[in-house]
Scaffold this motif. Structure first.
Motif, PDB file in Angstrom:
ATOM      1  N   CYS A 134      18.564   8.449 -23.508  1.00  0.00           N
ATOM      2  CA  CYS A 134      18.500   9.700 -24.269  1.00  0.00           C
ATOM      3  C   CYS A 134      17.445  10.644 -23.699  1.00  0.00           C
ATOM      4  O   CYS A 134      17.644  11.861 -23.630  1.00  0.00           O
ATOM      5  CB  CYS A 134      18.188   9.412 -25.733  1.00  0.00           C
ATOM      6  N   ILE A 169      17.552   6.169 -30.320  1.00  0.00           N
ATOM      7  CA  ILE A 169      17.689   7.631 -30.345  1.00  0.00           C
ATOM      8  C   ILE A 169      16.367   8.273 -30.753  1.00  0.00           C
ATOM      9  O   ILE A 169      15.913   9.247 -30.145  1.00  0.00           O
ATOM     10  CB  ILE A 169      18.825   8.032 -31.294  1.00  0.00           C
ATOM     11  N   LEU A 219      23.988  14.961 -29.848  1.00  0.00           N
ATOM     12  CA  LEU A 219      22.610  14.961 -30.336  1.00  0.00           C
ATOM     13  C   LEU A 219      22.579  15.112 -31.853  1.00  0.00           C
ATOM     14  O   LEU A 219      21.786  14.449 -32.539  1.00  0.00           O
ATOM     15  CB  LEU A 219      21.820  16.100 -29.679  1.00  0.00           C
ATOM     16  N   TYR A 256      22.045  11.835 -25.089  1.00  0.00           N
ATOM     17  CA  TYR A 256      22.262  11.337 -26.450  1.00  0.00           C
ATOM     18  C   TYR A 256      23.683  10.817 -26.635  1.00  0.00           C
ATOM     19  O   TYR A 256      23.897   9.809 -27.307  1.00  0.00           O
ATOM     20  CB  TYR A 256      21.920  12.420 -27.467  1.00  0.00           C
TER      21      TYR A 256
END
Length: 386
Positions: free
Chosen positions: A353, A118, A221, A360
């Motif tokens: 992502c 991430i 997110l 995400y």
């Protein structure tokens, strides 16, 4: 140097205070211009959330506009009513996830390679944003200014005596004074006290629009970057701090429950923001207090001339600061690089992502499946959650 409790104020904290401006300032300007919300309210509440967060955590815990939220608002020019309703919905959802304990269960479930993925994906996105929209503006002056700023950053990065962001920002201010139409006299003459406006009427239609249009894209997110990745970077940079995902999620949710009632934009914590403050010198919450005070004072006294003030921060300079922030996030992947499976998971999650719509959320789910595809791992995580 001055110290108040655990919070220091020195040249390094001042330098670190500029570490997240490359992300925040363009989003703030974009939201204000696209929606027509009250400038003073937006700036005052944004600054206030910074200062309150600094007092709460005593480390450079960043406060940022919600990125997915801001992108949609700017693209579709949504009204203030929808913005405030959407922010309130997000705050309530995150509050419920926190008090129910689901945030902590998620924190146990998501392994470090997925979190690093991430962060890697966010780093790629920020670097592309810096190069495409800030640095690569097409003019020779922009390239020269960003090139000089980048060299200054490289030469001084990690220097505690001459912290780099001060000189990068100073370079931008000097350039703006001599090469743009910044009218300092107009800024001074336009001083006027403003207070945040109150907003207490939330229509059900706006709440529903805020949920489907803004909350659903934002929450994945927020879970990945604002909560899990931020908790991880706190562990990386401040291992003595025993921050839980629930504590970070609670302040996140409370900010977004409070902000809408005073016409403030929705905000979050962020691993990128903390990385930016840290790489440019911050080691305590002093940088956050300084940064927040800039927006708070600007909103209270100079909001009528905010569009003049922001010209002091040329986009190529903001882009260089943002680029260093992105490199810090990307480099965090190194601690999973020794394990082939973990590195593959992190890279796959990061690319998803960075480049897929709703990346995400998809990346988080894909990373979990990839990491726990072996039965013993799944059995272990079930035991941990219990």
């Amino acid at each position: 140097m001055m110290r108040i409790g655990k919070i220091k104020f020195d040249r390094n904290e001042l330098s670190g205070s500029f570490g997240d401006i490359g992300t925040d300032l363009p989003l703030l300007i974009g939201i204000i211009l696209a929606s027509g919300i009250d400038t003073a309210s937006a700036l005052i509440m944004f600054g206030l959330m910074q200062v309150l967060t600094a007092v709460k955590y005593s480390i450079p815990m960043s406060v940022q506009p919600l990125k997915a939220f801001a992108t949609i608002v700017i693209a579709q020019k949504l009204t203030g009513d929808v913005i405030f309703a959407g922010g309130l919905v997000i705050g309530i959802i995150m509050f419920l996830l926190t008090i129910s304990g689901l945030i902590e269960k998620l924190a146990v479930l998501v392994p470090k390679p997925v979190v690093r993925g991430i962060q890697f994906g966010l780093g790629i996105q920020l670097s592309m944003l810096a190069i495409k929209n800030y640095i690569g503006l097409g003019s020779l002056e922009a390239y020269v200014l960003s090139g000089v700023a980048f060299i200054v950053g490289l030469l001084l990065l990690g220097n505690r005596k001459y912290p780099p962001a001060i000189f990068i920002i100073l370079l931008g201010v000097v350039y703006a004074i001599f090469r743009t139409d910044v009218q300092s006299g107009k800024i001074i003459s336009g001083i006027k006290l403003h207070w945040p406006q109150l907003h207490y009427h939330f229509k059900m239609a706006d709440m529903l629009t805020g949920f489907f249009l803004l909350a659903l894209p934002q929450i994945p997110l927020s879970l990945g970057n604002s909560i899990l990745a931020t908790r991880q970077i706190v562990r990386d940079l401040f291992p003595e701090k025993k921050l839980t995902a629930s504590k970070i999620s609670m302040t996140y949710s409370l900010m977004n429950i409070i902000n809408p009632f005073f016409c403030g934009i929705p905000t979050c914590h962020g691993s990128g923001g903390m990385a930016g403050h840290y790489i440019f010198g911050a080691r305590t919450a002093g940088s956050i207090v300084i940064y927040g005070s800039f927006f708070l004072i600007t909103g209270l006294f100079f909001s009528d001339n905010f569009q003049i003030i922001v010209k002091l921060f040329p986009l190529p300079v903001l882009g260089v600061i943002l680029f260093f922030e992105s490199l810090t996030l990307i480099s965090l992947i190194k601690d999973v690089a020794t394990q082939k499976n973990d590195l593959f998971t992190a890279l796959a999650v990061g690319l998803i992502c960075a480049f897929l719509p709703f990346g995400y959320g998809i990346g988080l789910m894909y990373g979990l499946v990839l990491h726990y595809c072996r039965l013993p791992r799944m059995q272990q995580v079930i035991e941990d959650i219990k």
